[in-house]
Motif scaffolding. Structure first.
Motif, PDB file in Angstrom:
ATOM      1  N   ASP A 142      31.470  70.713  81.098  1.00  0.00           N
ATOM      2  CA  ASP A 142      30.590  71.391  80.806  1.00  0.00           C
ATOM      3  C   ASP A 142      29.720  71.121  79.660  1.00  0.00           C
ATOM      4  O   ASP A 142      28.860  71.376  79.690  1.00  0.00           O
ATOM      5  N   TRP A 143      30.671  71.291  77.974  1.00  0.00           N
ATOM      6  CA  TRP A 143      29.662  70.846  77.222  1.00  0.00           C
ATOM      7  C   TRP A 143      28.798  69.526  76.936  1.00  0.00           C
ATOM      8  O   TRP A 143      27.655  69.717  76.906  1.00  0.00           O
ATOM      9  N   VAL A 144      29.253  68.261  77.505  1.00  0.00           N
ATOM     10  CA  VAL A 144      28.516  67.525  77.429  1.00  0.00           C
ATOM     11  C   VAL A 144      27.907  67.443  78.970  1.00  0.00           C
ATOM     12  O   VAL A 144      26.288  66.567  78.472  1.00  0.00           O
ATOM     13  N   ARG A 145      28.138  67.688  79.775  1.00  0.00           N
ATOM     14  CA  ARG A 145      27.033  68.248  80.841  1.00  0.00           C
ATOM     15  C   ARG A 145      25.578  68.923  80.177  1.00  0.00           C
ATOM     16  O   ARG A 145      24.311  68.665  80.555  1.00  0.00           O
ATOM     17  N   SER A 146      25.954  69.837  79.023  1.00  0.00           N
ATOM     18  CA  SER A 146      25.268  71.049  78.703  1.00  0.00           C
ATOM     19  C   SER A 146      24.077  70.039  77.534  1.00  0.00           C
ATOM     20  O   SER A 146      22.468  70.202  77.820  1.00  0.00           O
ATOM     21  N   LYS A 147      24.593  68.511  77.350  1.00  0.00           N
ATOM     22  CA  LYS A 147      23.908  68.063  76.197  1.00  0.00           C
ATOM     23  C   LYS A 147      23.216  66.585  77.262  1.00  0.00           C
ATOM     24  O   LYS A 147      22.634  65.860  76.747  1.00  0.00           O
ATOM     25  N   GLY A 148      22.822  67.050  78.447  1.00  0.00           N
ATOM     26  CA  GLY A 148      22.403  65.954  79.735  1.00  0.00           C
ATOM     27  C   GLY A 148      22.796  64.821  79.769  1.00  0.00           C
ATOM     28  O   GLY A 148      22.506  63.701  80.582  1.00  0.00           O
ATOM     29  N   GLU A 149      24.180  64.841  79.220  1.00  0.00           N
ATOM     30  CA  GLU A 149      25.197  64.319  79.756  1.00  0.00           C
ATOM     31  C   GLU A 149      26.279  64.233  81.065  1.00  0.00           C
ATOM     32  O   GLU A 149      26.847  65.106  80.656  1.00  0.00           O
ATOM     33  N   VAL A 150      26.651  63.198  81.745  1.00  0.00           N
ATOM     34  CA  VAL A 150      28.226  63.254  82.452  1.00  0.00           C
ATOM     35  C   VAL A 150      29.023  62.400  81.549  1.00  0.00           C
ATOM     36  O   VAL A 150      29.171  60.894  81.874  1.00  0.00           O
ATOM     37  N   LEU A 151      30.363  63.233  81.957  1.00  0.00           N
ATOM     38  CA  LEU A 151      31.647  62.699  81.159  1.00  0.00           C
ATOM     39  C   LEU A 151      32.108  61.265  81.645  1.00  0.00           C
ATOM     40  O   LEU A 151      32.347  60.389  81.428  1.00  0.00           O
ATOM     41  N   GLY A 152      32.010  61.344  83.178  1.00  0.00           N
ATOM     42  CA  GLY A 152      32.719  60.448  83.879  1.00  0.00           C
ATOM     43  C   GLY A 152      32.191  59.267  83.692  1.00  0.00           C
ATOM     44  O   GLY A 152      32.585  58.237  83.778  1.00  0.00           O
ATOM     45  N   GLU A 153      30.799  59.568  83.798  1.00  0.00           N
ATOM     46  CA  GLU A 153      29.656  57.907  83.125  1.00  0.00           C
ATOM     47  C   GLU A 153      29.936  57.374  81.897  1.00  0.00           C
ATOM     48  O   GLU A 153      30.070  56.120  81.375  1.00  0.00           O
ATOM     49  N   LEU A 154      29.969  58.040  80.538  1.00  0.00           N
ATOM     50  CA  LEU A 154      30.374  57.858  79.495  1.00  0.00           C
ATOM     51  C   LEU A 154      32.197  57.137  79.322  1.00  0.00           C
ATOM     52  O   LEU A 154      31.973  56.676  78.626  1.00  0.00           O
ATOM     53  N   THR A 155      32.624  58.255  79.910  1.00  0.00           N
ATOM     54  CA  THR A 155      34.023  57.061  79.700  1.00  0.00           C
ATOM     55  C   THR A 155      34.555  55.377  80.413  1.00  0.00           C
ATOM     56  O   THR A 155      35.681  54.586  80.134  1.00  0.00           O
ATOM     57  N   GLU A 156      32.643  55.391  81.406  1.00  0.00           N
ATOM     58  CA  GLU A 156      33.372  53.687  81.841  1.00  0.00           C
ATOM     59  C   GLU A 156      32.018  52.663  81.265  1.00  0.00           C
ATOM     60  O   GLU A 156      32.298  51.330  81.005  1.00  0.00           O
ATOM     61  N   SER A 157      31.701  53.197  79.765  1.00  0.00           N
ATOM     62  CA  SER A 157      31.694  52.716  78.712  1.00  0.00           C
ATOM     63  C   SER A 157      32.540  51.689  77.891  1.00  0.00           C
ATOM     64  O   SER A 157      33.148  52.275  77.777  1.00  0.00           O
ATOM     65  N   LEU A 158      31.571  50.659  78.331  1.00  0.00           N
ATOM     66  CA  LEU A 158      32.505  49.423  76.758  1.00  0.00           C
ATOM     67  C   LEU A 158      32.298  49.726  75.816  1.00  0.00           C
ATOM     68  O   LEU A 158      33.029  49.577  74.600  1.00  0.00           O
ATOM     69  N   ASP A 159      31.604  51.158  75.640  1.00  0.00           N
ATOM     70  CA  ASP A 159      30.828  51.354  73.543  1.00  0.00           C
ATOM     71  C   ASP A 159      31.617  51.994  73.895  1.00  0.00           C
ATOM     72  O   ASP A 159      31.968  53.656  72.455  1.00  0.00           O
ATOM     73  N   GLY A 160      32.102  53.285  75.218  1.00  0.00           N
ATOM     74  CA  GLY A 160      33.420  54.264  74.828  1.00  0.00           C
ATOM     75  C   GLY A 160      32.638  55.648  75.088  1.00  0.00           C
ATOM     76  O   GLY A 160      30.978  55.684  75.226  1.00  0.00           O
ATOM     77  N   VAL A 161      32.953  57.201  75.166  1.00  0.00           N
ATOM     78  CA  VAL A 161      31.938  58.070  74.682  1.00  0.00           C
ATOM     79  C   VAL A 161      31.431  58.215  73.290  1.00  0.00           C
ATOM     80  O   VAL A 161      32.736  57.948  72.243  1.00  0.00           O
ATOM     81  N   PRO A 162      30.238  58.664  73.259  1.00  0.00           N
ATOM     82  CA  PRO A 162      30.130  58.689  71.756  1.00  0.00           C
ATOM     83  C   PRO A 162      30.669  59.361  70.956  1.00  0.00           C
ATOM     84  O   PRO A 162      30.887  60.839  71.394  1.00  0.00           O
ATOM     85  N   ALA A 163      30.297  59.637  69.761  1.00  0.00           N
ATOM     86  CA  ALA A 163      31.162  60.368  68.488  1.00  0.00           C
ATOM     87  C   ALA A 163      30.658  61.681  68.703  1.00  0.00           C
ATOM     88  O   ALA A 163      31.446  62.180  69.435  1.00  0.00           O
ATOM     89  N   GLU A 164      29.501  61.831  68.519  1.00  0.00           N
ATOM     90  CA  GLU A 164      28.855  63.274  68.728  1.00  0.00           C
ATOM     91  C   GLU A 164      29.446  63.934  70.176  1.00  0.00           C
ATOM     92  O   GLU A 164      28.744  64.799  70.318  1.00  0.00           O
ATOM     93  N   LEU A 165      29.617  63.029  71.348  1.00  0.00           N
ATOM     94  CA  LEU A 165      30.038  63.935  72.087  1.00  0.00           C
ATOM     95  C   LEU A 165      31.313  63.724  72.973  1.00  0.00           C
ATOM     96  O   LEU A 165      31.946  64.412  73.985  1.00  0.00           O
ATOM     97  N   HIS A 166      32.283  63.479  72.339  1.00  0.00           N
ATOM     98  CA  HIS A 166      33.528  62.541  72.491  1.00  0.00           C
ATOM     99  C   HIS A 166      34.582  64.409  72.027  1.00  0.00           C
ATOM    100  O   HIS A 166      34.065  64.900  71.227  1.00  0.00           O
ATOM    101  N   GLN A 167      36.007  64.304  73.009  1.00  0.00           N
ATOM    102  CA  GLN A 167      36.403  65.369  73.277  1.00  0.00           C
ATOM    103  C   GLN A 167      36.467  65.832  71.537  1.00  0.00           C
ATOM    104  O   GLN A 167      37.144  66.891  71.390  1.00  0.00           O
ATOM    105  N   THR A 168      37.792  64.688  70.560  1.00  0.00           N
ATOM    106  CA  THR A 168      37.516  65.240  69.061  1.00  0.00           C
ATOM    107  C   THR A 168      36.128  65.999  68.660  1.00  0.00           C
ATOM    108  O   THR A 168      36.834  67.590  67.264  1.00  0.00           O
TER     109      THR A 168
END
Length: 485
Positions: A142-168
């Motif tokens: 939900d937090w990722v969606r609040s940033k205007g992104e979709v987590l499922g799409e980010l996890t499929e990226s060759l670049d990985g989830v960007p650091a600023e949107l990462h679970q860590t």
């Protein structure tokens, strides 16, 4: 220390080996913020989980008992039992304000938010894996969606989830929010970061900081292939392979892929060095976010009265002996984890102890610091004398145990136990007629299995008896006795 009721910041990563911290000997990854905790506190270099699998390990250290005594022996369970209570529930009942940030994993999170028990957490920010595979209740998604992104799409990226949107990063954000809340009494923040767990796909900006050719080699000899072949009937998440071609089902994206520096056919490299580089990149992100949390703790004026714990639920094979991930093995890289305590003026600073400790030692310690009775079921052995400097020696436990009782959803349903004292490690794969015996003084890399060595028969039998005794004494003995009959 006893009864001082400090705040408790308990950071637990997922699948982080013991040998991944700069101040404790790793030359390849910068962990300057975790290093500061080591310098300001006490680090145990021989801390062991009680199961090499997530749920039973977490069940153990949150109750202070072995997973078998809690009857939570594997991943994927329908629910967590109502008893015994979690240490967080006992602390909450005594006036602690408890918060959960990140993973809990006391029962199955398959297609759902896991069912909560009476866990004591007032503040609840939940995330299991960095996936978006259920409609509601995944606070990180939900937090990722609040940033205007979709987590499922980010996890499929060759670049990985960007650091600023990462679970860590999200874990750090929500922890900082919790630290900033106004309250009267003490608090406990249980911060459960998902990394460096698979799929080994860190943000590209972090991956680019690590050259696979500069991160060292796994522990491996050609003889490991025969050893893993002999154990292939025993549950594990990978098959033994040479480190240049590991059994990675989800291809690791090479660190140069996002720079266009390799040909497409080389994508998905499966060698150990590529894996290690990705793993260290995840740990570097963890360290950066630990730095942010510690800065917030200092800025809010709470550092002096806060016990900080840094640990992990279990390790990762990372190519050692030709294996990756986890399962029914008990090599040091899988069962030995970081364990650091830091509390200015209370925990001895700069101490690195090689005492044998178990993660289940944490729960009775927290009760002791809170001035609460420690239940006998925890078989407590206090860490206070070592942490405070009352006991300057490196002696805590004579042995440590680890269990695997049908912990994974695999066909074999293996049962196995590990017993490790100062010199030897004994592993018994029950019902298989197989085992391992290592002399860790002579063979710290665990290459020479002495199980069938005629010269070590007496040692093996002695260790088997001691291991059996320890297993029997660890059992759940049922209701308390209230009368003679």
């Amino acid at each position: 220390m006893r009864g001082s009721r400090p705040n408790i910041l308990w950071i637990c990563t997922d699948q982080q080996r013991y040998d991944t911290i700069g101040a404790l000997g790793n030359p390849h990854v910068d962990t300057s913020n975790i290093d500061r905790l080591v310098a300001e506190g006490s680090a145990f270099t021989h801390a062991y989980c009680q199961s090499p699998i997530c749920t039973p390990s977490r069940a153990s250290f949150l109750t202070g008992q072995y997973a078998s005594a809690v009857h939570v022996n594997g991943n994927g369970n329908s629910h967590f039992p109502e008893t015994p209570p979690l240490v967080t529930k006992l602390l909450a009942d005594s006036g602690y304000d408890c918060g959960l940030i990140g993973k809990l994993h006391l029962s199955s999170a398959f297609g759902r938010v896991e069912e909560r028990v009476n866990d004591g957490y007032r503040y609840w920010q939940y995330s299991h894996a960095p996936r978006d595979d259920w409609e509601t209740g995944h606070d990180y998604a939900d937090w990722v969606r609040s940033k205007g992104e979709v987590l499922g799409e980010l996890t499929e990226s060759l670049d990985g989830v960007p650091a600023e949107l990462h679970q860590t990063t999200w874990c750090a954000e929500k922890t900082i929010d919790f630290l900033g809340e106004a309250r009267e009494g003490p608090w406990l923040a249980s911060v459960n970061i998902y990394d460096p767990h698979p799929p080994f796909n860190p943000p590209g900006t972090y991956r680019d900081q690590f050259d696979p050719e500069q991160v060292g080699e796994p522990l491996f000899r050609e003889s490991d292939l025969a050893q893993q072949k002999a154990l292939e009937s025993v549950d594990f998440q990978s098959k033994g392979r040479h480190p240049r071609d590991l059994d990675i089902r989800s291809p690791v994206i090479p660190w140069t892929q996002t720079r266009g520096l390799v040909e497409p056919e080389t994508a998905g490299k499966r060698d150990a060095k590529t894996l290690i580089a990705a793993y260290y990149a995840m740990i570097k992100l963890i360290d950066d976010q630990v730095g942010r949390i510690m800065a917030a703790l200092q800025a809010t004026g709470q550092r002096e009265n806060t016990l900080v714990i840094f640990t992990s639920d279990h390790g990762e094979m990372l190519g050692d002996h030709g294996l990756i991930q986890k399962g029914c093995r008990f090599y040091e890289g899988l069962v030995r984890v970081p364990l650091i305590f830091s509390w200015p003026g209370h925990v001895t600073s700069g101490r690195k102890s090689d005492a044998l400790v178990e993660l289940r030692d944490i729960a009775p310690l927290l009760l002791e610091l809170a001035g609460l009775p420690v239940p006998e079921r925890m078989q407590p052995r206090s860490l206070v004398p070592m942490l405070s400097g009352e006991n300057p020696t490196d002696e805590h436990r004579e042995f440590v145990r680890c269990e695997f009782y049908d912990a994974l959803d695999q066909a074999d349903g293996t049962f196995a136990t590990m017993y490790r004292d100062r010199r030897y490690k004994l592993v018994v794969y029950h019902g298989h007629g197989l085992g391992e015996l290592y002399d860790l003084e002579e063979d710290p890399g665990e290459f020479e299995n002495l199980w069938d060595s005629p010269g070590h028969t007496a040692v093996k039998l002695d260790l088997m008896q001691r291991s059996f005794d320890a297993s029997m004494l660890a059992m759940d003995r049922g209701p308390d006795r209230i009368g003679p009959m």
